[in-house]
Write a protein that holds these residues in place. Structure first.
Motif, short mmCIF file in Angstrom:
data_model
loop_
_atom_site.label_atom_id
_atom_site.label_comp_id
_atom_site.label_asym_id
_atom_site.label_seq_id
_atom_site.Cartn_x
_atom_site.Cartn_y
_atom_site.Cartn_z
N ALA A 26 0.81 -1.23 0.00
CA ALA A 26 0.00 0.00 0.00
C ALA A 26 0.83 1.27 0.00
CB ALA A 26 -0.94 -0.01 1.21
N GLY A 27 2.08 1.21 -0.42
CA GLY A 27 2.88 2.41 -0.56
C GLY A 27 3.18 3.07 0.78
N ILE A 28 3.14 4.42 0.78
CA ILE A 28 3.49 5.18 1.99
C ILE A 28 2.51 4.88 3.11
CG2 ILE A 28 3.73 7.50 2.93
CD1 ILE A 28 4.65 8.44 0.21
N VAL A 29 1.22 4.81 2.77
CA VAL A 29 0.22 4.51 3.80
C VAL A 29 0.48 3.15 4.43
CG1 VAL A 29 -2.23 4.12 4.21
CG2 VAL A 29 -1.51 5.99 2.72
N GLY A 30 0.84 2.18 3.61
CA GLY A 30 1.15 0.86 4.14
C GLY A 30 2.36 0.87 5.06
N SER A 31 3.37 1.67 4.71
CA SER A 31 4.55 1.76 5.58
C SER A 31 4.21 2.40 6.92
CB SER A 31 5.64 2.59 4.88
OG SER A 31 6.05 1.96 3.67
N LEU A 32 3.33 3.40 6.90
CA LEU A 32 2.94 4.07 8.14
C LEU A 32 2.12 3.15 9.05
CD1 LEU A 32 1.94 7.60 6.81
CD2 LEU A 32 3.94 7.05 8.19
N LEU A 33 1.27 2.32 8.45
CA LEU A 33 0.36 1.49 9.24
C LEU A 33 0.92 0.11 9.54
CD1 LEU A 33 -3.06 2.29 7.53
CD2 LEU A 33 -2.02 3.39 9.52
N ALA A 34 2.05 -0.25 8.92
CA ALA A 34 2.54 -1.63 9.04
C ALA A 34 2.92 -1.97 10.47
CB ALA A 34 3.74 -1.83 8.10
N VAL A 35 3.69 -1.10 11.13
CA VAL A 35 4.16 -1.42 12.47
C VAL A 35 3.02 -1.43 13.50
CG1 VAL A 35 5.75 -0.74 14.30
CG2 VAL A 35 6.46 -0.56 11.92
N PRO A 36 2.12 -0.42 13.51
CA PRO A 36 0.98 -0.54 14.43
C PRO A 36 0.14 -1.79 14.17
CG PRO A 36 1.15 1.71 13.62
CD PRO A 36 2.13 0.90 12.84
N ALA A 37 -0.06 -2.13 12.88
CA ALA A 37 -0.82 -3.34 12.58
C ALA A 37 -0.12 -4.58 13.10
CB ALA A 37 -1.04 -3.44 11.07
N ALA A 38 1.20 -4.64 12.93
CA ALA A 38 1.95 -5.78 13.46
C ALA A 38 1.86 -5.83 14.98
CB ALA A 38 3.42 -5.70 13.01
N GLY A 39 1.90 -4.66 15.63
CA GLY A 39 1.75 -4.63 17.08
C GLY A 39 0.39 -5.13 17.53
N LEU A 40 -0.67 -4.77 16.80
CA LEU A 40 -2.01 -5.25 17.16
C LEU A 40 -2.14 -6.75 16.94
CD1 LEU A 40 -4.20 -2.36 15.68
CD2 LEU A 40 -3.51 -2.73 18.06
N VAL A 41 -1.52 -7.26 15.87
CA VAL A 41 -1.51 -8.71 15.66
C VAL A 41 -0.80 -9.41 16.82
CG1 VAL A 41 -0.62 -10.55 14.18
CG2 VAL A 41 -1.69 -8.53 13.15
N ALA A 42 0.31 -8.81 17.28
CA ALA A 42 1.03 -9.39 18.41
C ALA A 42 0.18 -9.38 19.67
CB ALA A 42 2.33 -8.62 18.64
N VAL A 43 -0.63 -8.32 19.86
CA VAL A 43 -1.52 -8.27 21.02
C VAL A 43 -2.54 -9.39 20.97
CG1 VAL A 43 -3.37 -6.91 22.08
CG2 VAL A 43 -1.23 -5.81 21.44
N VAL A 44 -3.15 -9.59 19.78
CA VAL A 44 -4.15 -10.66 19.63
C VAL A 44 -3.52 -12.02 19.88
CG1 VAL A 44 -5.74 -11.77 18.03
CG2 VAL A 44 -5.56 -9.27 18.06
N TRP A 45 -2.34 -12.23 19.30
CA TRP A 45 -1.67 -13.52 19.47
C TRP A 45 -1.30 -13.77 20.92
CZ3 TRP A 45 -0.97 -18.20 18.11
CH2 TRP A 45 0.15 -18.91 18.54
N SER A 46 -0.85 -12.73 21.61
CA SER A 46 -0.49 -12.88 23.02
C SER A 46 -1.71 -13.26 23.86
CB SER A 46 0.12 -11.57 23.54
OG SER A 46 0.39 -11.65 24.93
N TYR A 47 -2.85 -12.64 23.55
CA TYR A 47 -4.06 -12.96 24.31
C TYR A 47 -4.52 -14.39 24.02
CZ TYR A 47 -8.77 -12.65 26.20
OH TYR A 47 -9.91 -12.88 26.93
N VAL A 48 -4.49 -14.79 22.75
CA VAL A 48 -4.88 -16.16 22.40
C VAL A 48 -3.96 -17.17 23.06
CG1 VAL A 48 -5.06 -17.80 20.49
CG2 VAL A 48 -5.95 -15.48 20.22
N ARG A 49 -2.66 -16.88 23.09
CA ARG A 49 -1.72 -17.79 23.74
C ARG A 49 -2.00 -17.90 25.23
NH1 ARG A 49 4.00 -15.66 22.87
NH2 ARG A 49 3.25 -14.24 24.49
N GLU A 50 -2.37 -16.80 25.87
CA GLU A 50 -2.71 -16.85 27.29
C GLU A 50 -3.93 -17.74 27.52
OE1 GLU A 50 -3.34 -12.96 28.77
OE2 GLU A 50 -1.30 -12.27 28.39
N GLN A 51 -4.93 -17.61 26.65
CA GLN A 51 -6.15 -18.39 26.84
C GLN A 51 -5.94 -19.88 26.58
OE1 GLN A 51 -8.78 -16.74 28.18
NE2 GLN A 51 -7.26 -15.10 28.16
N LEU A 52 -4.97 -20.20 25.71
CA LEU A 52 -4.70 -21.60 25.40
C LEU A 52 -3.71 -22.24 26.36
CD1 LEU A 52 -4.44 -21.42 21.49
CD2 LEU A 52 -6.38 -22.17 22.89
#
Length: 372
Positions: free
Chosen positions: A325-351
């Protein structure tokens, strides 16, 4: 008997592998469908994302006023007006001079690239100049072909400006409503969701909000420090275009790793063209020192600056986001990766065998939607 048992175990393992593969394939298909839907809804999603980013920056002021007894609507209105005044002042004092010097900045970068090109053509590299020229000409031809006719280019440019204005207006309105009604969101969401989802989704949303707010505010603060120190160094050396380069440094801070490299590369090129090789080396040293101070001094002083992601993950996320997604994708990539890490961390806790209880702060339930 042993052979039959071994065959049974093999079939069981194959069935398990097939089931896991099918489930993984289903997840990938659902992710692709979600991304397609997100792309179709982007005119609505992008203002929402910008509004959330702006809210993370302005919420501490609104929270301060609300704790002093201000009504939510009044606190949100005051913060929104102050934000607009600050943005207007920045546009008047910085953006206008930067825009007037953007042509010089572009010419300086091009001249610096030409110098590097001439240096690469000589010893010890001895890169064939014809190959470089062919690659540059091919790139220019591709850009020109993609632009199309002049009329199409003008219409596209006007459409981009109009879309940008509409996005900005929608983002400001959304910021106001987030500041005013944000603390009510999680309790409302809890009442709407059935069963366990009423606990899981609000918890993940709360952690995601904390992560997003931490990233945006810390990157803004670090970007400001980088811009000030690097800008002072450029000003002392007498490098031209100090203000545009400082603004570029600040904006680039929101793209970790890649942004710092790009801003530093541009600053060194401008110094090389205008002041010569010695000052360019000094500018490079200043940038390296500032980046080291950022990583070893500023970062420990800023609470929760990072997203808990390895530098390699950040680099790959920025690269993937930019390619998609060009510049917009570069700006949003790291926050999106951080949110994915949050979801994965919560799922791992529940499992896990002993799931961790989500951390909660003392206070009314509505305050959990925003970071303290």
């Amino acid at each position: 008997m042993s052979a039959r048992l071994h065959a049974t175990k093999t079939r069981t393992a194959l069935r398990t592998s097939a089931r896991l593969s099918a489930e993984l394939l289903l997840v990938l298909v659902m992710a692709a469908v979600a991304l397609w839907i997100l792309g179709r809804m982007w005119p609505v999603v992008w203002p929402l994302v910008v509004g959330l980013f702006l809210t993370t920056l302005t919420w501490p002021v609104a929270r301060f006023l609300r704790k002093r007894g201000w009504p939510p609507a009044l606190a949100a209105s005051v913060v929104t007006v102050l934000f607009l005044l600050v943005v207007g002042g920045i546009v008047a004092l910085i953006a206008v001079p930067v825009a007037s010097q953007s042509g010089q900045l572009t010419d300086g970068v091009i001249a610096g690239i030409q110098k590097l090109r001439a240096w690469a053509a000589g010893p010890p590299l001895n890169i064939d100049d014809a190959q470089i020229s062919h690659a540059l000409d091919a790139g220019i031809d591709r850009i020109q072909n993609s632009l199309g006719s002049t009329v199409t280019t003008v219409v596209t440019g006007l459409s981009t400006v109009v879309n940008g204005v509409v996005t900005a207006v929608l983002a400001v309105f959304l910021m106001f409503f987030f500041l005013k009604d944000g603390p009510r969101f999680l309790p409302w969401l809890t009442r709407q969701l059935p069963g366990r989802l009423a606990t899981d989704i609000p918890t993940v949303a709360e952690r995601g909000w904390d992560t997003l707010g931490s990233f945006v505010r810390s990157q803004a603060f670090v970007g400001m420090l980088d811009a000030v120190f690097i800008g002072l160094g450029l000003w002392i050396l007498g490098v031209p275009l100090v203000l545009p380069l400082a603004v570029l440094t600040f904006v680039s801070a929101f793209v970790p790793i890649i942004g710092a490299l790009f801003a530093g590369f541009v600053a060194v090129l401008i110094a090389l063209v205008s002041n010569g090789l010695t000052d360019a080396i000094i500018v490079l040293v200043i940038i390296i020192v500032v980046q080291q101070l950022e990583g070893n001094v500023f970062q420990p002083m800023i609470q929760s600056r990072g997203l808990g992601l390895h530098a390699a993950v950040v680099l790959l996320a920025v690269t993937l986001g930019g390619s998609l997604a060009g510049i917009v994708g570069s700006l949003l990539a790291v926050p999106a990766a951080g949110l994915v890490a949050v979801v994965w961390s919560y799922v791992r806790e529940q499992l896990s065998d002993q799931p961790q209880e989500p951390e909660t702060e003392d206070g009314p339930p509505g305050d959990a939607v925003v970071p303290s």
